[in-house]
Design an enzyme around this catalytic site. Sequence first.
Site, PDB file in Angstrom:
ATOM      1  N   CYS A   1       0.861  -0.990  -0.121  1.00  0.00           N
ATOM      2  CA  CYS A   1       0.051  -0.026  -0.068  1.00  0.00           C
ATOM      3  C   CYS A   1       0.755   1.301  -0.159  1.00  0.00           C
ATOM      4  O   CYS A   1       1.254   1.870   1.086  1.00  0.00           O
ATOM      5  CB  CYS A   1      -1.069   0.181   1.121  1.00  0.00           C
ATOM      6  SG  CYS A   1      -2.060  -1.129   1.187  1.00  0.00           S
TER       7      CYS A   1
ATOM      8  N   CYS B   1      -4.563  -8.517   7.296  1.00  0.00           N
ATOM      9  CA  CYS B   1      -4.489  -7.281   6.439  1.00  0.00           C
ATOM     10  C   CYS B   1      -5.736  -6.456   6.624  1.00  0.00           C
ATOM     11  O   CYS B   1      -6.977  -7.176   6.134  1.00  0.00           O
ATOM     12  CB  CYS B   1      -4.047  -7.765   4.903  1.00  0.00           C
ATOM     13  SG  CYS B   1      -4.155  -6.341   3.849  1.00  0.00           S
TER      14      CYS B   1
ATOM     15  N   GLN C   1     -14.242  -8.178 -10.628  1.00  0.00           N
ATOM     16  CA  GLN C   1     -13.589  -6.824 -10.024  1.00  0.00           C
ATOM     17  C   GLN C   1     -13.136  -7.157  -8.317  1.00  0.00           C
ATOM     18  O   GLN C   1     -13.991  -7.761  -7.676  1.00  0.00           O
ATOM     19  CB  GLN C   1     -14.013  -5.504 -10.112  1.00  0.00           C
ATOM     20  CG  GLN C   1     -14.544  -5.292 -11.564  1.00  0.00           C
ATOM     21  CD  GLN C   1     -13.035  -4.686 -12.272  1.00  0.00           C
ATOM     22  OE1 GLN C   1     -12.047  -4.433 -11.482  1.00  0.00           O
ATOM     23  NE2 GLN C   1     -13.105  -4.234 -13.191  1.00  0.00           N
TER      24      GLN C   1
ATOM     25  N   ASN D   1     -13.497  -3.242 -21.947  1.00  0.00           N
ATOM     26  CA  ASN D   1     -12.982  -3.338 -20.582  1.00  0.00           C
ATOM     27  C   ASN D   1     -11.723  -4.158 -20.633  1.00  0.00           C
ATOM     28  O   ASN D   1     -11.730  -5.330 -20.036  1.00  0.00           O
ATOM     29  CB  ASN D   1     -14.249  -3.803 -19.597  1.00  0.00           C
ATOM     30  CG  ASN D   1     -13.527  -4.061 -17.957  1.00  0.00           C
ATOM     31  OD1 ASN D   1     -12.754  -3.054 -17.664  1.00  0.00           O
ATOM     32  ND2 ASN D   1     -14.084  -5.028 -17.530  1.00  0.00           N
TER      33      ASN D   1
ATOM     34  N   CYS E   1      -8.228   0.158 -16.356  1.00  0.00           N
ATOM     35  CA  CYS E   1      -7.605   0.098 -15.166  1.00  0.00           C
ATOM     36  C   CYS E   1      -6.128   0.651 -15.283  1.00  0.00           C
ATOM     37  O   CYS E   1      -5.349   0.605 -14.380  1.00  0.00           O
ATOM     38  CB  CYS E   1      -7.643  -1.272 -14.731  1.00  0.00           C
ATOM     39  SG  CYS E   1      -6.666  -2.358 -15.615  1.00  0.00           S
TER      40      CYS E   1
END
Length: 377
Positions: free
Chosen positions: A14, A86, A210, A309, A336
């Site tokens: 992250c 997490c 997703q 997509n 994306c």
Amino acid sequence: MQCDYYDAGRCRSCTLIEQPYDAQLLAKEQHCRDLVPGADVVWLPPVAGPEQGFRTKAKMVAGGTLDEPTLGILDADGRGVDLRSCGLYPADLQRAFPVVAAFVTRAAITPYDVPSRTGELKHVLVTRSPDGELMVRFVLRSQEAVSRIRKHLPWLHEALPAVRVVSVNLLPEHRAVLEGEREILLTEASTLRMRVNDIDLHLRPQSFFQTNTDIAAALYRQAQAWVDALAPASVWDLYCGVGGFALHCARSAAGTERDVVGIETSSEAVASARLSARELGLTRVRFEAGDATAFALGSSHAPDLVVVNPPRRGIGPELSRWLEGSSVRQVVYSSCHAESLARDLAAMPSLRPSRAQLLDMFPQTPHYEVLTLLERR
């Protein structure tokens, strides 16, 4: 978002976690605006979700030992780092990980050791449906442990009643990939029901979905709204996956069906999409397994509107050129990776962005989804 793993230096995935979430969102939208051309593009407000607890699919690398398996990532030396707590995962998914780890020990599935290339269990993939049901997939080097997994499945179902689908995926090669081609289904149930916007999508073990279901729902709703406003008679959904866009666009706001074709390379995803279409009673929607570009180039006619997509690489020069030279009036492009979107847009100068929206599918990272409506000018 505070994370003990990050603070201890055990996981740095992250990369934006030290930034306030509002600042993350602002920077992502600016990055996207810089890449999507057109001063007259109408930017809708960005869609943000929870900063944590949003990931409904866990892709856990197996490590450690048989008695103390780890589920998480590998360190620089190829050793397992356990990330069961997490904060990106919802609480019920976090609670499932210790049970799955205990099952690994019980069924004697030795974790794969990357440095020595020994062991069996490479990954554990766990997906949570909106209803809280689970799909658990064990990615193994061989079939050596399959009989033991079958033997101990009743224990897993008792210890984790939410489990609906269990399978084994075989990845015999020593490669840095998530899964192999062969899947062995171990339960009577073969799909996980993913209810999104009152539409039941079906997820099979080798189908893509997703990872952030709430943001995916918003993505489909916005695409549906654009398509309804344009009222095309025919639609193609290229790279359709399990049919999310196609099924949301199959009926008009008035309830009448339109002609929709979905194309996807994964036969498992196509089977899932066909099941959903049958359950919805749709008669003018069809799904086919195949390559999106090959399908378009080989077609004798074009639809009114195309939804794309694609994966991170984008739709590529061939499909971009076909769309540019076709009679397609509008394209709904879900991306994306804004850099590949920008390359594709440059190859389609007649199809100009008119509306766009950023959807933060991946908080705490630089990644996001952007939905763009292109109209021929």
